[in-house]
Design a protein around this motif. Structure first.
Motif, mmCIF file in Angstrom:
data_model
loop_
_atom_site.group_PDB
_atom_site.id
_atom_site.type_symbol
_atom_site.label_atom_id
_atom_site.label_comp_id
_atom_site.label_asym_id
_atom_site.label_seq_id
_atom_site.Cartn_x
_atom_site.Cartn_y
_atom_site.Cartn_z
ATOM 1 N N GLU A 264 0.811 -1.222 0.000
ATOM 2 C CA GLU A 264 0.000 0.000 0.000
ATOM 3 C C GLU A 264 0.844 1.273 0.000
ATOM 4 O O GLU A 264 0.307 2.377 0.075
ATOM 5 N N ASP A 265 2.153 1.139 -0.105
ATOM 6 C CA ASP A 265 3.018 2.311 -0.176
ATOM 7 C C ASP A 265 2.734 3.073 -1.471
ATOM 8 O O ASP A 265 2.604 2.476 -2.535
ATOM 9 N N PRO A 266 2.613 4.401 -1.412
ATOM 10 C CA PRO A 266 2.298 5.185 -2.620
ATOM 11 C C PRO A 266 3.268 4.937 -3.777
ATOM 12 O O PRO A 266 2.852 4.895 -4.935
ATOM 13 N N ILE A 267 4.559 4.780 -3.477
ATOM 14 C CA ILE A 267 5.529 4.531 -4.550
ATOM 15 C C ILE A 267 5.286 3.158 -5.171
ATOM 16 O O ILE A 267 5.332 2.988 -6.396
ATOM 17 N N ALA A 268 4.984 2.154 -4.335
ATOM 18 C CA ALA A 268 4.698 0.808 -4.848
ATOM 19 C C ALA A 268 3.466 0.834 -5.739
ATOM 20 O O ALA A 268 3.440 0.218 -6.814
ATOM 21 N N ILE A 269 2.444 1.553 -5.306
ATOM 22 C CA ILE A 269 1.211 1.649 -6.097
ATOM 23 C C ILE A 269 1.486 2.347 -7.429
ATOM 24 O O ILE A 269 1.025 1.908 -8.493
ATOM 25 N N GLN A 270 2.272 3.440 -7.396
ATOM 26 C CA GLN A 270 2.571 4.194 -8.607
ATOM 27 C C GLN A 270 3.329 3.334 -9.613
ATOM 28 O O GLN A 270 2.999 3.311 -10.813
ATOM 29 N N LEU A 271 4.319 2.593 -9.156
ATOM 30 C CA LEU A 271 5.097 1.750 -10.060
ATOM 31 C C LEU A 271 4.276 0.559 -10.554
ATOM 32 O O LEU A 271 4.388 0.157 -11.715
ATOM 33 N N ARG A 272 3.468 0.008 -9.684
ATOM 34 C CA ARG A 272 2.626 -1.124 -10.078
ATOM 35 C C ARG A 272 1.636 -0.709 -11.153
ATOM 36 O O ARG A 272 1.411 -1.425 -12.131
ATOM 37 N N ASP A 273 1.051 0.475 -10.997
ATOM 38 C CA ASP A 273 0.090 0.960 -11.985
ATOM 39 C C ASP A 273 0.768 1.299 -13.314
ATOM 40 O O ASP A 273 0.109 1.313 -14.365
ATOM 41 N N ALA A 274 2.065 1.567 -13.274
ATOM 42 C CA ALA A 274 2.792 1.910 -14.505
ATOM 43 C C ALA A 274 3.264 0.666 -15.260
ATOM 44 O O ALA A 274 3.738 0.777 -16.401
ATOM 45 N N LEU A 275 3.120 -0.500 -14.660
ATOM 46 C CA LEU A 275 3.571 -1.734 -15.304
ATOM 47 C C LEU A 275 2.776 -1.994 -16.578
ATOM 48 O O LEU A 275 1.548 -1.936 -16.582
ATOM 49 N N GLU A 276 3.471 -2.293 -17.681
ATOM 50 C CA GLU A 276 2.824 -2.627 -18.938
ATOM 51 C C GLU A 276 3.392 -3.936 -19.470
ATOM 52 O O GLU A 276 4.605 -4.129 -19.515
ATOM 53 N N VAL A 277 2.510 -4.835 -19.869
ATOM 54 C CA VAL A 277 2.907 -6.090 -20.512
ATOM 55 C C VAL A 277 2.076 -6.225 -21.771
ATOM 56 O O VAL A 277 0.843 -6.258 -21.706
ATOM 57 N N ARG A 278 2.737 -6.304 -22.930
ATOM 58 C CA ARG A 278 2.003 -6.387 -24.189
ATOM 59 C C ARG A 278 2.541 -7.534 -25.044
ATOM 60 O O ARG A 278 3.728 -7.834 -25.039
ATOM 61 N N ALA A 279 1.637 -8.173 -25.755
ATOM 62 C CA ALA A 279 2.016 -9.222 -26.701
ATOM 63 C C ALA A 279 2.222 -8.583 -28.070
ATOM 64 O O ALA A 279 1.357 -7.848 -28.550
ATOM 65 N N LEU A 280 3.348 -8.889 -28.693
ATOM 66 C CA LEU A 280 3.677 -8.230 -29.956
ATOM 67 C C LEU A 280 2.798 -8.706 -31.107
ATOM 68 O O LEU A 280 2.586 -7.977 -32.069
ATOM 69 N N ASN A 281 2.283 -9.942 -31.018
ATOM 70 C CA ASN A 281 1.483 -10.489 -32.123
ATOM 71 C C ASN A 281 0.032 -10.718 -31.721
ATOM 72 O O ASN A 281 -0.645 -11.583 -32.253
ATOM 73 N N GLU A 282 -0.460 -9.942 -30.746
ATOM 74 C CA GLU A 282 -1.816 -10.136 -30.227
ATOM 75 C C GLU A 282 -2.872 -9.745 -31.269
ATOM 76 O O GLU A 282 -2.747 -8.728 -31.954
#
Length: 500
Positions: free
Chosen positions: A185-203
């Protein structure tokens, strides 16, 4: 990650879902149960504004019940209808009205199909499940530099709660890694977690037009009987929600329930997919919250509650011929104290199970599923099993086979809990759509049993929500569980030679 949508974030890009703009293009002809299901699911998904005006909309949902719709390849329009023969997203016209008792379940399944198609087309699904994300500061330490008068070190992050973990580097140096994991629940942890992006190149996001075809049998004028629901989580609450909404539309109903659930409290993150719970239920044991919910909605129902399905509930405890007590072979009951009044003990449970008409398994571990299957088989009943994992959901009614016959005897010894609870042994993401769709199919099976049909018309259905694809198998209507009793018992207690 304890907010309402924390378990869903492992499967869905919440920021995309939050901003979805969906319009009902044919609201005047659209059935109310379908609109209600769409709105309920939209709220549980976390869509901020729904429905919206045509000018605001990115997607339009069109009811094609009274006139065929050419769906073509327009990615912004989704046609939907249903009737007694199935559910369709291919633009066809419905030919018969669904019985009001079935309609809440059918409407929920249709709404799940529509919302999943919207999520697919908007690229709101993550390409892989991410059940847990944590944020750590990695500090490399050279122990050779320690002064001889320093015997112990403590690391921290000023102004932040962090959990320290020391690991070897395994690179031949005398260095160590100190991991300082930030609180979730740390604000920095939340900020970085929300910034995480995972994308499939051939989706691929090409539109899909799934259809489910099955023949719904007539509903009896009077619905009566006893239902055993093992598990009041995502599956169990959606099963009860769609079932009860249907029962409330029946001409006459008198249904009793036996509800199992061992979770000692409703948690905030449960609220996005466990549909019958609200903020007022947080902190209550799930069986108590479920009992209250049922009592408020069904005047004629009787509701009994139990914490956990355990081995000894499968047999009346008695002495064997050689003097051995079967109780010694069974797991001991787990003590929960007196948090809830009126909780049945094992002997009382057995009496109620002898009255039941259907056992519905809505569980997160394999061994209790097998126990529930055995209880049904012993009484010559179907076992309605629901399961979800990441983007998939499966409903299967066992009327002539069993879990052990399908998956092998080893599953009866699998006690691993794949749970979306905070203390689950194996972290698992979960979203409302798979829970709702499978729970609705279980509700349909319950309505058919209460209407005195032997089995559900659907033997099994598997849904890949990520691709919005289905595999449905129709039932042959046969009910014969006798051969499964011994198979299930031998799998559960392989070291017991006595005849149970």
């Amino acid at each position: 990650m304890s907010d309402r949508f924390s378990r869903q974030r492992g499967l869905i890009r919440q920021s995309v879902v939050q901003g979805l703009r969906v319009h009902f293009a044919s609201e005047d002809t659209m059935p109310e149960p379908f609109k209600e299901a769409m709105m309920c699911l939209g709220e549980h998904l976390g869509v901020e504004t729904f429905p919206v005006t045509p000018a605001e909309a990115s997607y339009s949902v069109i009811w094609s019940g009274e006139g065929a719709v050419k769906v073509g390849f327009n990615p912004n329009k989704i046609a939907v209808t249903y009737d007694t023969h199935g559910i369709y997203l291919d633009g066809r016209v419905s030919v018969s009205a669904v019985d009001p008792v079935y309609e809440p379940s059918i409407a929920t399944i249709a709404a799940c199909m529509v919302w999943s198609e919207i999520l697919r087309r908007s690229q709101a699904y993550t390409p892989v499940e991410i059940p847990k994300v944590s944020v750590s500061v990695n500090v490399r330490v050279n122990e050779n530099s320690l002064h001889t008068n320093i015997s112990q070190l403590e690391f921290g992050l000023k102004g932040h709660l962090a959990h320290q973990n020391v690991r070897e580097t395994d690179d031949g140096s005398a260095h160590r890694r100190v991991l300082l994991r930030l609180d979730d629940e740390d604000p920095i942890a939340i900020q970085l977690r929300d910034a995480l992006e995972v994308r499939a190149l051939n989706e691929s996001h090409f539109p899909k037009y799934p259809c489910l075809e099955f023949e719904l049998p007539p509903v009896a004028p009077r619905l009566e009987g006893h239902l055993t629901v093992v598990g009041a989580g995502g599956l169990g609450t959606w099963c009860l929600h769609t079932l009860v909404e249907g029962l409330r539309r029946s001409k006459e109903q008198h249904v009793s329930f036996l509800i199992f659930d061992k979770d000692m409290e409703v948690e905030r993150h449960n609220l996005n997919r466990q549909v019958i719970f609200t903020e007022a239920d947080i902190g209550l044991p799930k069986i108590e919250a479920t009992r209250r919910w049922l009592a408020q909605r069904l005047d004629n129902s009787k509701v009994n509650i139990v914490y956990e399905l355990i081995d000894s509930m499968t047999h009346e405890i008695e002495a064997c011929g050689d003097g051995a007590d079967l109780d010694e072979f069974f797991d001991e009951p787990i003590g929960f104290g007196s948090e809830v009044t009126g909780v049945l003990d094992a002997s009382e449970v057995f009496e109620h199970l002898n009255k039941t008409d259907l056992v519905l398994g809505c569980l997160d571990a394999m061994r209790p599923r097998v126990l529930a299957d055995l209880i049904a088989a012993q009484r010559g009943l179907p076992y309605s099993n629901g399961g979800i994992a990441n983007y998939s959901g499966e409903f299967r009614e066992f009327s002539t086979s069993s879990l052990v016959e399908l998956y092998g005897a080893s599953i009866a010894q699998d006690r691993k809990v794949s749970s979306c609870q905070e203390d689950g042994e194996v972290p698992q993401s979960s979203m409302v759509l798979t829970n709702a769709l499978v729970g609705a199919f279980q509700a349909l099976s319950a309505i058919q049993r209460l209407s005195k049909h032997q089995t559900s018309v659907v033997k099994s259905v598997y849904w890949n929500a990520f691709e919005n694809e289905f595999h449905l198998v129709h039932s042959d209507g046969r009910l014969d569980r006798a051969a499964q009793v011994g198979r299930l018992e031998r799998a559960l207690w392989p070291d017991v030679e006595v005849s149970l």
